[in-house]
Scaffold this motif. Structure first.
Motif, PDB file in Angstrom:
ATOM      1  N   GLU A   1     -12.286  79.178  40.892  1.00  0.00           N
ATOM      2  CA  GLU A   1     -11.543  79.555  42.085  1.00  0.00           C
ATOM      3  C   GLU A   1     -10.109  79.036  42.088  1.00  0.00           C
ATOM      4  O   GLU A   1      -9.387  79.206  43.068  1.00  0.00           O
ATOM      5  CB  GLU A   1     -12.279  79.059  43.332  1.00  0.00           C
ATOM      6  N   ARG A   2      -9.695  78.411  41.003  1.00  0.00           N
ATOM      7  CA  ARG A   2      -8.338  77.878  40.978  1.00  0.00           C
ATOM      8  C   ARG A   2      -7.294  78.987  40.976  1.00  0.00           C
ATOM      9  O   ARG A   2      -6.167  78.776  41.386  1.00  0.00           O
ATOM     10  CB  ARG A   2      -8.148  76.969  39.762  1.00  0.00           C
ATOM     11  N   SER A   3      -7.656  80.168  40.507  1.00  0.00           N
ATOM     12  CA  SER A   3      -6.706  81.278  40.547  1.00  0.00           C
ATOM     13  C   SER A   3      -6.420  81.676  41.987  1.00  0.00           C
ATOM     14  O   SER A   3      -5.305  82.086  42.323  1.00  0.00           O
ATOM     15  CB  SER A   3      -7.237  82.482  39.757  1.00  0.00           C
ATOM     16  N   VAL A   4      -7.433  81.531  42.859  1.00  0.00           N
ATOM     17  CA  VAL A   4      -7.236  81.798  44.287  1.00  0.00           C
ATOM     18  C   VAL A   4      -6.303  80.738  44.865  1.00  0.00           C
ATOM     19  O   VAL A   4      -5.368  81.051  45.613  1.00  0.00           O
ATOM     20  CB  VAL A   4      -8.587  81.797  45.036  1.00  0.00           C
TER      21      VAL A   4
ATOM     22  N   THR B   1      -9.246  90.170  47.336  1.00  0.00           N
ATOM     23  CA  THR B   1     -10.576  90.156  47.943  1.00  0.00           C
ATOM     24  C   THR B   1     -11.144  88.743  47.939  1.00  0.00           C
ATOM     25  O   THR B   1     -11.747  88.282  48.918  1.00  0.00           O
ATOM     26  CB  THR B   1     -11.531  91.089  47.170  1.00  0.00           C
ATOM     27  N   ARG B   2     -10.922  88.027  46.830  1.00  0.00           N
ATOM     28  CA  ARG B   2     -11.400  86.641  46.732  1.00  0.00           C
ATOM     29  C   ARG B   2     -10.661  85.741  47.722  1.00  0.00           C
ATOM     30  O   ARG B   2     -11.245  84.825  48.300  1.00  0.00           O
ATOM     31  CB  ARG B   2     -11.229  86.148  45.305  1.00  0.00           C
ATOM     32  N   ILE B   3      -9.363  86.025  47.915  1.00  0.00           N
ATOM     33  CA  ILE B   3      -8.594  85.257  48.902  1.00  0.00           C
ATOM     34  C   ILE B   3      -9.122  85.530  50.302  1.00  0.00           C
ATOM     35  O   ILE B   3      -9.249  84.618  51.127  1.00  0.00           O
ATOM     36  CB  ILE B   3      -7.095  85.604  48.809  1.00  0.00           C
ATOM     37  N   SER B   4      -9.446  86.793  50.569  1.00  0.00           N
ATOM     38  CA  SER B   4      -9.985  87.161  51.883  1.00  0.00           C
ATOM     39  C   SER B   4     -11.270  86.404  52.161  1.00  0.00           C
ATOM     40  O   SER B   4     -11.489  85.899  53.271  1.00  0.00           O
ATOM     41  CB  SER B   4     -10.248  88.670  51.934  1.00  0.00           C
ATOM     42  N   ASP B   5     -12.120  86.278  51.141  1.00  0.00           N
ATOM     43  CA  ASP B   5     -13.371  85.536  51.307  1.00  0.00           C
ATOM     44  C   ASP B   5     -13.084  84.063  51.599  1.00  0.00           C
ATOM     45  O   ASP B   5     -13.755  83.438  52.427  1.00  0.00           O
ATOM     46  CB  ASP B   5     -14.222  85.650  50.037  1.00  0.00           C
ATOM     47  N   ALA B   6     -12.080  83.510  50.913  1.00  0.00           N
ATOM     48  CA  ALA B   6     -11.731  82.092  51.112  1.00  0.00           C
ATOM     49  C   ALA B   6     -11.197  81.870  52.522  1.00  0.00           C
ATOM     50  O   ALA B   6     -11.533  80.882  53.186  1.00  0.00           O
ATOM     51  CB  ALA B   6     -10.705  81.648  50.083  1.00  0.00           C
TER      52      ALA B   6
END
Length: 225
Positions: free
Chosen positions: A32-35, A5-10
């Protein structure tokens, strides 16, 4: 909120026609480094999967072994993989951007390379082109040669890994010195340490093989002492 979901936002923040590699410029903050880590593994992995001339089902499946992907997140994960394959940016540009994001000699690079090695040998073969690819990525990231060689010793199939190479130690070192290095590797491989470096919880599985290998190597050295 899942990593996907966080990747989708990015990705939604990318301008029309902007390449996937451009997303790293927006992920400099530590939370956000995990993304960034996830996109880096998928991006470099998708390009490496073609290094031997063929993207196999095993190599695609390897992504599922590196990352825990819930059924509802499969479409988003596939989107990232396909964006990486279609991205005009070369793998060297990816590597340079990742280096700029994390800085040189970051332990997170070992986690990244771990995921790439896992994908490279997923089909049971370690192709010379994959070796050259990984060596070049490690060079750009300024990963110490000893760390790269130790990792390769663990992953290259059809070869019994040398326990000293696996731990990255010199055979002339005392058992006490080797034990110290082994304990250091165990600490660095602990899930809490990896998460602190930016590895998402969904990818902690990449530590399992590393822990098994380094413990086996230590046992072999300790028993032979």
């Amino acid at each position: 909120m899942s990593i996907w979901t966080r990747i989708s936002d990015a990705l939604s923040a990318l301008a029309n026609g902007e390449s996937l590699s451009a997303v790293f410029e927006r992920l400099s903050a530590p939370p956000e480094r995990s993304v960034a880590f996830t996109i880096a593994v998928i991006g470099l992995g998708a390009k490496m999967a073609k290094a031997d001339g063929l993207v196999t089902r095993d190599e695609v499946t390897a992504f599922r072994e590196v990352f825990q992907i819930a059924r509802e997140d499969e479409a988003q994960a596939a989107r990232v993989f396909n964006l990486a394959r279609q991205d005009v940016a070369g793998f060297e540009e990816y590597a340079h951007r990742i280096k700029g994001l994390f800085g040189p000699s970051n332990k997170g690079f070992c986690d990244l390379m771990e995921g790439l090695f896992h994908i490279a040998v997923a089909d049971g073969e370690y192709h010379p082109n994959e070796d050259a690819y990984l060596e070049r990525v490690a060079e750009i990231l300024e990963m110490p040669e000893a760390d790269f060689m130790a990792m390769r010793a663990r992953y290259v199939p059809n070869a019994e890994p040398d326990p000293y190479s696996v731990l990255g130690v010199d055979p002339t070192m005392s058992v006490a010195e080797i034990r110290k290095e082994w304990r250091k590797l165990v600490r660095e491989t602990h899930p809490d340490s990896m998460i602190a470096r930016g590895v998402p919880e969904e990818a902690i599985k990449i530590a399992e093989k590393r822990m098994i290998d380094i413990n086996r190597a230590w046992d072999q050295i300790n028993e032979a002492a």
